[in-house]
Design a protein around this motif. Structure first.
Motif, PDB file in Angstrom:
ATOM      1  N   GLY A   1       0.789  -1.226   0.000  1.00  0.00           N
ATOM      2  CA  GLY A   1       0.000   0.000   0.000  1.00  0.00           C
ATOM      3  C   GLY A   1       0.821   1.275   0.000  1.00  0.00           C
ATOM      4  O   GLY A   1       0.262   2.368   0.115  1.00  0.00           O
ATOM      5  N   LYS A   2       2.120   1.167  -0.160  1.00  0.00           N
ATOM      6  CA  LYS A   2       2.977   2.356  -0.153  1.00  0.00           C
ATOM      7  C   LYS A   2       3.327   2.724  -1.593  1.00  0.00           C
ATOM      8  O   LYS A   2       3.126   1.950  -2.527  1.00  0.00           O
ATOM      9  CB  LYS A   2       4.248   2.094   0.662  1.00  0.00           C
ATOM     10  N   THR A   3       3.858   3.916  -1.760  1.00  0.00           N
ATOM     11  CA  THR A   3       4.230   4.393  -3.092  1.00  0.00           C
ATOM     12  C   THR A   3       5.642   4.958  -3.068  1.00  0.00           C
ATOM     13  O   THR A   3       6.154   5.353  -2.017  1.00  0.00           O
ATOM     14  CB  THR A   3       3.265   5.491  -3.579  1.00  0.00           C
ATOM     15  N   LEU A   4       6.256   4.988  -4.243  1.00  0.00           N
ATOM     16  CA  LEU A   4       7.586   5.562  -4.393  1.00  0.00           C
ATOM     17  C   LEU A   4       7.489   6.799  -5.277  1.00  0.00           C
ATOM     18  O   LEU A   4       6.695   6.850  -6.220  1.00  0.00           O
ATOM     19  CB  LEU A   4       8.541   4.552  -5.039  1.00  0.00           C
TER      20      LEU A   4
ATOM     21  N   ASP B   1      -2.493   0.217   8.513  1.00  0.00           N
ATOM     22  CA  ASP B   1      -1.692   1.432   8.637  1.00  0.00           C
ATOM     23  C   ASP B   1      -1.887   2.342   7.436  1.00  0.00           C
ATOM     24  O   ASP B   1      -1.951   3.568   7.565  1.00  0.00           O
ATOM     25  CB  ASP B   1      -0.205   1.079   8.766  1.00  0.00           C
ATOM     26  N   SER B   2      -1.978   1.736   6.241  1.00  0.00           N
ATOM     27  CA  SER B   2      -2.166   2.526   5.029  1.00  0.00           C
ATOM     28  C   SER B   2      -3.508   3.237   5.047  1.00  0.00           C
ATOM     29  O   SER B   2      -3.623   4.405   4.666  1.00  0.00           O
ATOM     30  CB  SER B   2      -2.066   1.630   3.787  1.00  0.00           C
ATOM     31  N   ILE B   3      -4.542   2.526   5.472  1.00  0.00           N
ATOM     32  CA  ILE B   3      -5.870   3.141   5.567  1.00  0.00           C
ATOM     33  C   ILE B   3      -5.843   4.285   6.564  1.00  0.00           C
ATOM     34  O   ILE B   3      -6.341   5.384   6.303  1.00  0.00           O
ATOM     35  CB  ILE B   3      -6.924   2.094   5.990  1.00  0.00           C
ATOM     36  N   PHE B   4      -5.244   4.033   7.730  1.00  0.00           N
ATOM     37  CA  PHE B   4      -5.188   5.019   8.809  1.00  0.00           C
ATOM     38  C   PHE B   4      -4.478   6.282   8.337  1.00  0.00           C
ATOM     39  O   PHE B   4      -4.947   7.403   8.571  1.00  0.00           O
ATOM     40  CB  PHE B   4      -4.461   4.398  10.001  1.00  0.00           C
ATOM     41  N   GLU B   5      -3.351   6.108   7.644  1.00  0.00           N
ATOM     42  CA  GLU B   5      -2.570   7.258   7.219  1.00  0.00           C
ATOM     43  C   GLU B   5      -3.173   7.982   6.024  1.00  0.00           C
ATOM     44  O   GLU B   5      -2.934   9.164   5.834  1.00  0.00           O
ATOM     45  CB  GLU B   5      -1.135   6.824   6.891  1.00  0.00           C
ATOM     46  N   SER B   6      -3.953   7.281   5.207  1.00  0.00           N
ATOM     47  CA  SER B   6      -4.512   7.902   4.004  1.00  0.00           C
ATOM     48  C   SER B   6      -5.873   8.544   4.237  1.00  0.00           C
ATOM     49  O   SER B   6      -6.416   9.173   3.333  1.00  0.00           O
ATOM     50  CB  SER B   6      -4.633   6.855   2.888  1.00  0.00           C
ATOM     51  N   MET B   7      -6.427   8.394   5.431  1.00  0.00           N
ATOM     52  CA  MET B   7      -7.735   8.999   5.721  1.00  0.00           C
ATOM     53  C   MET B   7      -7.645  10.518   5.652  1.00  0.00           C
ATOM     54  O   MET B   7      -6.683  11.128   6.124  1.00  0.00           O
ATOM     55  CB  MET B   7      -8.226   8.582   7.116  1.00  0.00           C
ATOM     56  N   ARG B   8      -8.656  11.141   5.044  1.00  0.00           N
ATOM     57  CA  ARG B   8      -8.694  12.597   4.959  1.00  0.00           C
ATOM     58  C   ARG B   8      -9.061  13.216   6.304  1.00  0.00           C
ATOM     59  O   ARG B   8      -8.709  14.360   6.591  1.00  0.00           O
ATOM     60  CB  ARG B   8      -9.709  13.031   3.901  1.00  0.00           C
ATOM     61  N   GLU B   9      -9.782  12.448   7.137  1.00  0.00           N
ATOM     62  CA  GLU B   9     -10.157  12.942   8.451  1.00  0.00           C
ATOM     63  C   GLU B   9      -8.998  12.756   9.426  1.00  0.00           C
ATOM     64  O   GLU B   9      -8.270  11.769   9.369  1.00  0.00           O
ATOM     65  CB  GLU B   9     -11.392  12.196   8.990  1.00  0.00           C
ATOM     66  N   GLY B  10      -8.823  13.708  10.312  1.00  0.00           N
ATOM     67  CA  GLY B  10      -7.829  13.559  11.361  1.00  0.00           C
ATOM     68  C   GLY B  10      -8.360  12.631  12.444  1.00  0.00           C
ATOM     69  O   GLY B  10      -9.519  12.740  12.840  1.00  0.00           O
ATOM     70  N   VAL B  11      -7.529  11.702  12.906  1.00  0.00           N
ATOM     71  CA  VAL B  11      -7.964  10.715  13.894  1.00  0.00           C
ATOM     72  C   VAL B  11      -7.012  10.719  15.083  1.00  0.00           C
ATOM     73  O   VAL B  11      -5.795  10.638  14.914  1.00  0.00           O
ATOM     74  CB  VAL B  11      -8.037   9.294  13.294  1.00  0.00           C
ATOM     75  N   ILE B  12      -7.593  10.816  16.287  1.00  0.00           N
ATOM     76  CA  ILE B  12      -6.847  10.687  17.531  1.00  0.00           C
ATOM     77  C   ILE B  12      -7.274   9.382  18.193  1.00  0.00           C
ATOM     78  O   ILE B  12      -8.467   9.126  18.343  1.00  0.00           O
ATOM     79  CB  ILE B  12      -7.130  11.859  18.491  1.00  0.00           C
ATOM     80  N   VAL B  13      -6.314   8.556  18.586  1.00  0.00           N
ATOM     81  CA  VAL B  13      -6.610   7.293  19.273  1.00  0.00           C
ATOM     82  C   VAL B  13      -6.208   7.447  20.736  1.00  0.00           C
ATOM     83  O   VAL B  13      -5.057   7.795  21.036  1.00  0.00           O
ATOM     84  CB  VAL B  13      -5.856   6.114  18.633  1.00  0.00           C
ATOM     85  N   LEU B  14      -7.151   7.189  21.644  1.00  0.00           N
ATOM     86  CA  LEU B  14      -6.897   7.278  23.077  1.00  0.00           C
ATOM     87  C   LEU B  14      -7.074   5.904  23.715  1.00  0.00           C
ATOM     88  O   LEU B  14      -7.875   5.091  23.244  1.00  0.00           O
ATOM     89  CB  LEU B  14      -7.863   8.260  23.738  1.00  0.00           C
ATOM     90  N   ASP B  15      -6.347   5.662  24.792  1.00  0.00           N
ATOM     91  CA  ASP B  15      -6.557   4.414  25.520  1.00  0.00           C
ATOM     92  C   ASP B  15      -7.668   4.618  26.555  1.00  0.00           C
ATOM     93  O   ASP B  15      -8.319   5.664  26.593  1.00  0.00           O
ATOM     94  CB  ASP B  15      -5.256   3.923  26.160  1.00  0.00           C
ATOM     95  N   SER B  16      -7.871   3.624  27.403  1.00  0.00           N
ATOM     96  CA  SER B  16      -8.973   3.686  28.375  1.00  0.00           C
ATOM     97  C   SER B  16      -8.762   4.761  29.433  1.00  0.00           C
ATOM     98  O   SER B  16      -9.707   5.152  30.127  1.00  0.00           O
ATOM     99  CB  SER B  16      -9.138   2.330  29.060  1.00  0.00           C
ATOM    100  N   PHE B  17      -7.532   5.285  29.542  1.00  0.00           N
ATOM    101  CA  PHE B  17      -7.248   6.364  30.499  1.00  0.00           C
ATOM    102  C   PHE B  17      -7.173   7.718  29.782  1.00  0.00           C
ATOM    103  O   PHE B  17      -6.671   8.689  30.351  1.00  0.00           O
ATOM    104  CB  PHE B  17      -5.930   6.086  31.227  1.00  0.00           C
ATOM    105  N   ASN B  18      -7.687   7.766  28.540  1.00  0.00           N
ATOM    106  CA  ASN B  18      -7.720   8.990  27.732  1.00  0.00           C
ATOM    107  C   ASN B  18      -6.315   9.546  27.476  1.00  0.00           C
ATOM    108  O   ASN B  18      -6.128  10.760  27.372  1.00  0.00           O
ATOM    109  CB  ASN B  18      -8.606  10.057  28.385  1.00  0.00           C
ATOM    110  N   ARG B  19      -5.344   8.625  27.373  1.00  0.00           N
ATOM    111  CA  ARG B  19      -3.992   9.013  26.996  1.00  0.00           C
ATOM    112  C   ARG B  19      -3.806   8.829  25.496  1.00  0.00           C
ATOM    113  O   ARG B  19      -4.359   7.903  24.906  1.00  0.00           O
ATOM    114  CB  ARG B  19      -2.961   8.185  27.758  1.00  0.00           C
ATOM    115  N   LEU B  20      -3.023   9.699  24.879  1.00  0.00           N
ATOM    116  CA  LEU B  20      -2.794   9.636  23.440  1.00  0.00           C
ATOM    117  C   LEU B  20      -2.008   8.385  23.079  1.00  0.00           C
ATOM    118  O   LEU B  20      -0.922   8.140  23.614  1.00  0.00           O
ATOM    119  CB  LEU B  20      -2.039  10.882  22.978  1.00  0.00           C
ATOM    120  N   VAL B  21      -2.567   7.590  22.167  1.00  0.00           N
ATOM    121  CA  VAL B  21      -1.917   6.364  21.697  1.00  0.00           C
ATOM    122  C   VAL B  21      -1.351   6.549  20.298  1.00  0.00           C
ATOM    123  O   VAL B  21      -0.231   6.143  19.994  1.00  0.00           O
ATOM    124  CB  VAL B  21      -2.907   5.183  21.708  1.00  0.00           C
TER     125      VAL B  21
END
Length: 519
Positions: free
Chosen positions: A92-95, A237-257
């Motif tokens: 899913g990567k490009t050169l 990972d490719s899907i996550f990085e290519s999404m146009r929307e910004g995404v923040i992933v938090l754990d159960s303690f609301n810490r940035l993952v």
């Protein structure tokens, strides 16, 4: 020995046939196969290499062998670069174009070196026929560029193998058979080439073309059993990085993952050193306050305004939970969607629907709507409401004398002066042309008269300045009051209009309140 060579030639020719089959299969199904161009070139290069090697083994003279060696190198050095590109594309990567071109520099030089070796001997120092062999076989002494070419080929195979291995944990089980096939197709020639360079292969023969028979057969098996090439998994990972929307992933303690590339563009101040910190602490660093959205709720949608490159942008924030296989909550996702343009258009439509385009105060339609609400409230909770209508005296004369641009400036000036005296609860609107209207909740007729007189004097004492020339503006005012009963907004505005025209009949620049005697 001769029978062994014949077997070897047969196996190499079989490898060539299988690669030709793969090349033609991909060509005729190219519309359904991602990266079909690369795979066609890859299998074509392997076909040229293996066919050339088979014919080289079947040749009788050294001249013939050298010729077919040159033919081999039309395909073999380029197959390493194409194979690496294919594996990168699969993940899913490009050169970039520059990197792609760089991958073919050494193979191109290698082909040139082999074709012109008689003039410089940088690829083969020496070539000769083996004296102890019952069949003609060519032996070589490697030159400097042979080492460069061998290192480059080995590096391409190793990089491709490592890239594929790195995708293993991101690949679902149903696609791992495909991935294992591709990993094996890189490991087999890499190990075989290494053993050949160390002189550990039987009879000093190059085993790579023979083993291509195995890798090609594996490709065909994978194509038929797991639809390799037709259905290519897309790494998470490719899907996550290519999404146009910004995404923040938090754990159960609301810490940035984790966060993706789009979020980095939306919030450039965010950096990897903040991973592991609570989101509220991060937001204190970025904005001086805790995160303004309640992100612990499922399905929440709200707007977040942010300063980006000196401009205000609007992000729609959406939240959701992250669950494990046991349906237990293990974290949450915050998605930021850039809706700045949408909000801008909505504000424009709101301005057109609610406000006067020139003066930026409410328009007639919005005043009537809100004025009825004020009157209804006064009817439910008995309290006075007053209405002021006023217009600019001799406004047509201003337009005729100075032009419509100055007339527009006069309207804006009047609004600016009046706004100094009006409180937030007072409803101020352009009623039409040069006429304005004010609704005054919980205001008696006497209080409305006092305010109107303030406005009249302020307009008189604050002339409009046009390029250093003062233009005195005066206005005539009419006032009506609701004192209970069933009066409608329209009837009260008619009463105020009647009082306004009484002001005009009495010389303009005056304030009049509506009374029964006015009519």
């Amino acid at each position: 020995m001769e029978s062994h060579i014949n077997t070897y030639i047969t196996l190499v020719a079989t490898s060539a046939v299988l690669n030709v089959f793969l090349c033609l299969y991909t060509y005729f199904r190219r519309s359904k196969i991602p990266s079909s161009k690369i795979f066609i070139l890859y299998t074509a290069a392997l076909s040229i290499y293996t066919f050339g090697y088979a014919i080289e083994l079947a040749s009788d003279t050294l001249e013939q062998m050298l010729f077919w060696t040159t033919v081999e190198y039309i395909g073999m050095p380029f197959s390493a670069s194409l194979g690496l590109m294919l594996m990168i594309k699969y993940t899913g990567k490009t050169l970039s174009k520059k990197v792609t071109a760089a991958l073919f520099v050494i193979p191109s030089i290698t082909l040139g070196m082999v074709a012109t070796n008689d003039f410089h001997h940088l690829f083969y120092k020496k070539v000769w026929l083996r004296e102890d062999s019952p069949v003609p076989l060519m032996d070589i002494a490697v030159g400097q560029w042979y080492v460069v070419h061998g290192a480059f080929t080995f590096s391409c195979l190793l990089c491709a193998c490592l890239i594929l291995i790195g995708q293993w944990r991101h690949t679902k089980k149903m696609y791992r058979r495909q991935l294992l096939t591709l990993i094996t197709s890189q490991i087999i020639p890499m190990v075989a080439a290494f053993l050949y360079l160390l002189g550990l292969t039987p009879g000093g023969m190059d085993p790579v073309p023979v083993l291509m028979c195995i890798t090609s057969a594996m490709y065909i098996w994978a194509i038929l059993s797991s639809r390799l090439l037709t259905i290519v998994p897309i790494a998470k990972d490719s899907i996550f990085e290519s999404m146009r929307e910004g995404v923040i992933v938090l754990d159960s303690f609301n810490r940035l993952v984790d966060y993706n590339r789009s979020l980095r563009d939306m919030l450039p101040e965010l950096n990897t050193t903040m991973i592991g910190q609570p989101l509220d602490d991060i937001w204190l660093t970025l904005a001086g306050k805790t995160f303004p959205v309640e992100y612990g709720r499922e399905g929440l949608q709200t707007d977040l305004y942010w300063q980006l490159n000196g401009e205000t942008v609007c992000y729609q924030v959406r939240t959701s939970y992250v669950y494990n296989k046991d349906a237990q909550t293990v974290g949450s996702l915050i998605m930021l969607i850039d809706i700045t343009e949408q909000r801008f258009l909505q504000e424009q439509l709101k301005q057109l629907a609610y406000f006067d385009g020139l003066t930026k105060i409410y328009n007639r339609t919005q005043f009537l709507h809100r004025g009825r609400e004020i009157l209804s409230e006064a009817q439910l909770n008995p309290q006075p409401v007053s209405f002021i209508l006023f217009d600019i005296d001799y406004f047509k004369r201003i337009n005729d004398t100075y032009g419509h641009d100055v007339g527009d400036q006069a309207l804006i000036h009047v609004v600016s002066v009046c706004n100094r005296y009006l409180r937030p609860e007072m409803l101020f609107a352009r009623y039409g042309g040069e006429e304005f209207v004010i609704a005054l909740p919980n205001t008696s007729l006497q209080e409305a008269e006092k305010l109107a007189e303030q406005l009249r004097v302020a307009l008189l004492n604050d002339p409009l300045d046009v390029k250093g020339v003062p233009i005195t503006l005066t206005s005539s005012f009419g006032i009506a009051q609701y004192n209970g009963g069933s009066d409608s907004l329209e009837s009260l505005l008619r009463d105020a209009d009647t009082a306004l025209y009484e002001s005009k009949r009495n010389g303009r620049n005056a304030v009049r309140a509506y009374t029964v005697s006015t009519t």
